[in-house]
Enzyme design. Structure first.
Site, PDB file in Angstrom:
ATOM      1  N   GLY A 217       0.825  -1.205   0.000  1.00 19.38           N
ATOM      2  CA  GLY A 217       0.000   0.000   0.000  1.00 19.38           C
ATOM      3  C   GLY A 217       0.856   1.250   0.000  1.00 19.38           C
ATOM      4  O   GLY A 217       2.084   1.179  -0.189  1.00 19.38           O
ATOM      5  N   ASP A 218       0.226   2.397   0.246  1.00 19.82           N
ATOM      6  CA  ASP A 218       0.966   3.661   0.118  1.00 19.82           C
ATOM      7  C   ASP A 218       2.104   3.805   1.129  1.00 19.82           C
ATOM      8  O   ASP A 218       3.174   4.308   0.796  1.00 19.82           O
ATOM      9  CB  ASP A 218       0.013   4.863   0.174  1.00 19.82           C
TER      10      ASP A 218
ATOM     11  N   ASP B  40      -7.926  -0.744   1.743  1.00 23.17           N
ATOM     12  CA  ASP B  40      -8.363   0.653   1.908  1.00 23.17           C
ATOM     13  C   ASP B  40      -8.583   1.349   0.555  1.00 23.17           C
ATOM     14  O   ASP B  40      -9.273   2.365   0.492  1.00 23.17           O
ATOM     15  CB  ASP B  40      -7.319   1.450   2.706  1.00 23.17           C
TER      16      ASP B  40
ATOM     17  N   MET C 104     -13.153  -1.257   8.178  1.00 26.33           N
ATOM     18  CA  MET C 104     -11.799  -0.687   8.060  1.00 26.33           C
ATOM     19  C   MET C 104     -11.741   0.322   6.911  1.00 26.33           C
ATOM     20  O   MET C 104     -12.755   0.649   6.316  1.00 26.33           O
ATOM     21  CB  MET C 104     -10.797  -1.809   7.840  1.00 26.33           C
ATOM     22  N   GLY C 105     -10.546   0.753   6.587  1.00 26.96           N
ATOM     23  CA  GLY C 105     -10.377   1.684   5.467  1.00 26.96           C
ATOM     24  C   GLY C 105      -9.390   2.800   5.741  1.00 26.96           C
ATOM     25  O   GLY C 105      -9.114   3.619   4.887  1.00 26.96           O
TER      26      GLY C 105
ATOM     27  N   ARG D   2     -27.074  -2.038  18.424  1.00 26.91           N
ATOM     28  CA  ARG D   2     -25.998  -3.019  18.565  1.00 26.91           C
ATOM     29  C   ARG D   2     -24.872  -2.662  17.593  1.00 26.91           C
ATOM     30  O   ARG D   2     -25.135  -2.110  16.521  1.00 26.91           O
ATOM     31  CB  ARG D   2     -26.491  -4.431  18.244  1.00 26.91           C
TER      32      ARG D   2
ATOM     33  N   HIS E 193     -10.595  -7.768  10.836  1.00 27.25           N
ATOM     34  CA  HIS E 193      -9.676  -8.405   9.877  1.00 27.25           C
ATOM     35  C   HIS E 193     -10.345  -9.429   8.973  1.00 27.25           C
ATOM     36  O   HIS E 193      -9.691  -9.919   8.037  1.00 27.25           O
ATOM     37  CB  HIS E 193      -8.500  -9.026  10.637  1.00 27.25           C
TER      38      HIS E 193
ATOM     39  N   GLN F 161     -12.262  -8.646   6.841  1.00 25.39           N
ATOM     40  CA  GLN F 161     -12.212  -7.958   5.544  1.00 25.39           C
ATOM     41  C   GLN F 161     -10.926  -8.258   4.766  1.00 25.39           C
ATOM     42  O   GLN F 161     -10.846  -8.051   3.566  1.00 25.39           O
ATOM     43  CB  GLN F 161     -12.316  -6.435   5.746  1.00 25.39           C
TER      44      GLN F 161
HETATM   45  O1  F6P Z   1      -4.330  -0.773   5.818  1.00 26.08           O
HETATM   46  C1  F6P Z   1      -5.060  -1.948   5.959  1.00 26.08           C
HETATM   47  C2  F6P Z   1      -5.711  -2.027   7.324  1.00 26.08           C
HETATM   48  O2  F6P Z   1      -6.478  -3.216   7.369  1.00 26.08           O
HETATM   49  C3  F6P Z   1      -6.556  -0.820   7.700  1.00 26.08           C
HETATM   50  O3  F6P Z   1      -7.804  -0.808   7.072  1.00 26.08           O
HETATM   51  C4  F6P Z   1      -6.601  -0.977   9.205  1.00 26.08           C
HETATM   52  O4  F6P Z   1      -6.773   0.286   9.823  1.00 26.08           O
HETATM   53  C5  F6P Z   1      -5.233  -1.522   9.532  1.00 26.08           C
HETATM   54  O5  F6P Z   1      -4.728  -2.104   8.341  1.00 26.08           O
HETATM   55  C6  F6P Z   1      -5.206  -2.550  10.631  1.00 26.08           C
HETATM   56  O6  F6P Z   1      -3.886  -2.844  10.919  1.00 26.08           O
HETATM   57  P1  F6P Z   1      -3.445  -4.098  11.799  1.00 26.08           P
HETATM   58  O7  F6P Z   1      -3.428  -5.299  10.902  1.00 26.08           O
HETATM   59  O8  F6P Z   1      -2.077  -3.729  12.259  1.00 26.08           O
HETATM   60  O9  F6P Z   1      -4.418  -4.269  12.925  1.00 26.08           O
END
Ligand code: F6P
Length: 360
Positions: free
Chosen positions: A114-115, A140, A182-183, A276, A282, A284
């Site tokens: 990623g970036d 993301d 996430m994102g 709720r 994760h 995702q």
């Molecule tokens: O950048 C990918 C990502 O899944 C984000 O969406 C999320 O904020 C972060 O990584 C979670 O990181 P970790 O795997 O360290 O919990």
């Protein structure tokens, strides 16, 4: 002499990485090149002995390419420019990376990341003197200069499925269900899954919201006879006071999390609704890649090897205007792709009657 290229995965994992590694191994193998799979991101290039596997020229195999994660392992910590050492000090370890690449005789590395990883690895390539070609991946979908990164499609599919599944239970209990996704600083997952899964409210970091507007939407739904609601919220959405909820993971790791619970508390005090919260987390990132992610992985993987053959180093294989192309890595590093609040997707959501939380 046989040409040797390296490949590594860096940053958070996602679905589709193995399909990209496979595509690179096959496309390089067809040219008679050797592909060195470097283990655990740049971690495999630290220390005295590089950690790697030579990838089969015929690829990783049918089963492996359908699997989530990365056979090479990855890491989203330990920037080699400022590596946290066990004694608490911080060390520049880019020299070790340069040394190990020399030992392996690799002329170019294909980085899949990623970036954040892209910025770090392109910095290392400059000081360590190796060539770099990039393949964008991240759920993301915030890498600049590409419409899609590997992993996003699968993540949106998972978030959409979660919204679908929440519908029946929300309706059965007359509840408000909040799904936190996430994102990072981009709301792409929440926006696209929210539209696809028929959310009533979509909250993304790019569009400031008011709790009052969410309450108004709930009242409006009730007036139409609907006794439940589904809200999807992106993890980097702030509280109304501008705070960013974070979770302390321990071991100096802090990540976004908690905005769903915050919205619930506000709705609890402003309405009589039973609320709720689900945090998709994760999930995702895991599981088998969608066909879209597999195709994208293969398109980008093959293009990355084409770029090496053409001597086009310092480029990222990318998708622009629906076509596979390449863009200078430096350009991609400079821009982060967030949701355009005036774009077609936000417009569509609004015209479908979905509240973005900013209008009452
Ligand atoms: O950048 C990918 C990502 O899944 C984000 O969406 C999320 O904020 C972060 O990584 C979670 O990181 P970790 O795997 O360290 O919990």
């Amino acid at each position: 002499m046989t040409k040797k290229i390296g490949i590594l995965t860096s940053g958070g994992d996602c679905a589709g990485l193995n399909a990209a590694i496979d595509a690179v191994a096959i496309a390089a193998g067809q040219r008679g090149w050797e592909t060195y799979g470097i283990m655990n991101g740049t971690g495999g290039l630290l220390g005295d002995t590089p950690e790697y596997v030579i990838l089969p020229k015929e690829g990783l195999g049918e089963v492996c390419i359908r699997q989530g994660g990365t056979v090479l392992g990855t890491t989203n910590k330990g920037n080699p420019f400022a590596y946290p050492m066990p004694d608490g000090s911080v060390k520049d370890r880019t020299g070790e990376i340069a040394e190990n690449i020399k030992k392996l005789g690799i002329e170019c590395i294909i980085g899949i990341g990623g970036d954040g990883s892209l910025e770090i690895l392109s910095g290392i390539a400059k000081v360590a003197g190796f060539e770099l070609v990039w393949i964008p991946k991240t759920i993301d979908n915030d890498v600049g200069e590409t419409e899609l990164a590997i992993g996003f499609d699968t993540a949106v599919m998972k978030a959409t499925a979660a919204l679908d599944d929440l519908q029946s239970t929300a309706a059965s209990h007359d509840r408000v269900m909040i799904l936190e996704v996430m994102g990072r600083d981009a709301g792409h997952i929440a926006l696209e899954a929210g539209i696809a899964g028929g959310a009533d409210v979509i909250l993304i970091p790019e569009i400031p919201y008011k709790i009052n507007n969410i309450v108004k939407k709930m009242v409006e739904l009730k007036q139409t006879g609907m006794n439940y609601a589904r809200i999807i919220v992106s993890e980097a959405v702030k509280t109304e006071d501008g705070e960013t909820p974070m979770i302390d993971q321990g071991k100096d790791q802090i990540r976004y999390g908690g905005i769903g619970e915050y919205i619930k508390r506000q709705l609890d005090s402003a309405t009589a609704a039973e609320v709720r919260v689900q945090v998709l987390g994760h999930i995702q990132r895991g599981g088998s890649p969608t066909w879209n992610d597999r195709i994208l992985a293969k398109l980008l993987g093959v293009r990355a090897v084409d770029l090496i053959e053409q001597g086009k180093f310092g480029y990222m294989a990318a998708l622009q205007d629906g076509k596979i192309t390449e863009v200078p890595v430096d350009k991609a590093v400079q821009s982060c792709r967030t949701v355009d609040p005036k774009g077609a997707l936000v417009h569509t959501a609004r015209r479908l009657g979905i509240s973005m939380g900013d209008q009452g």
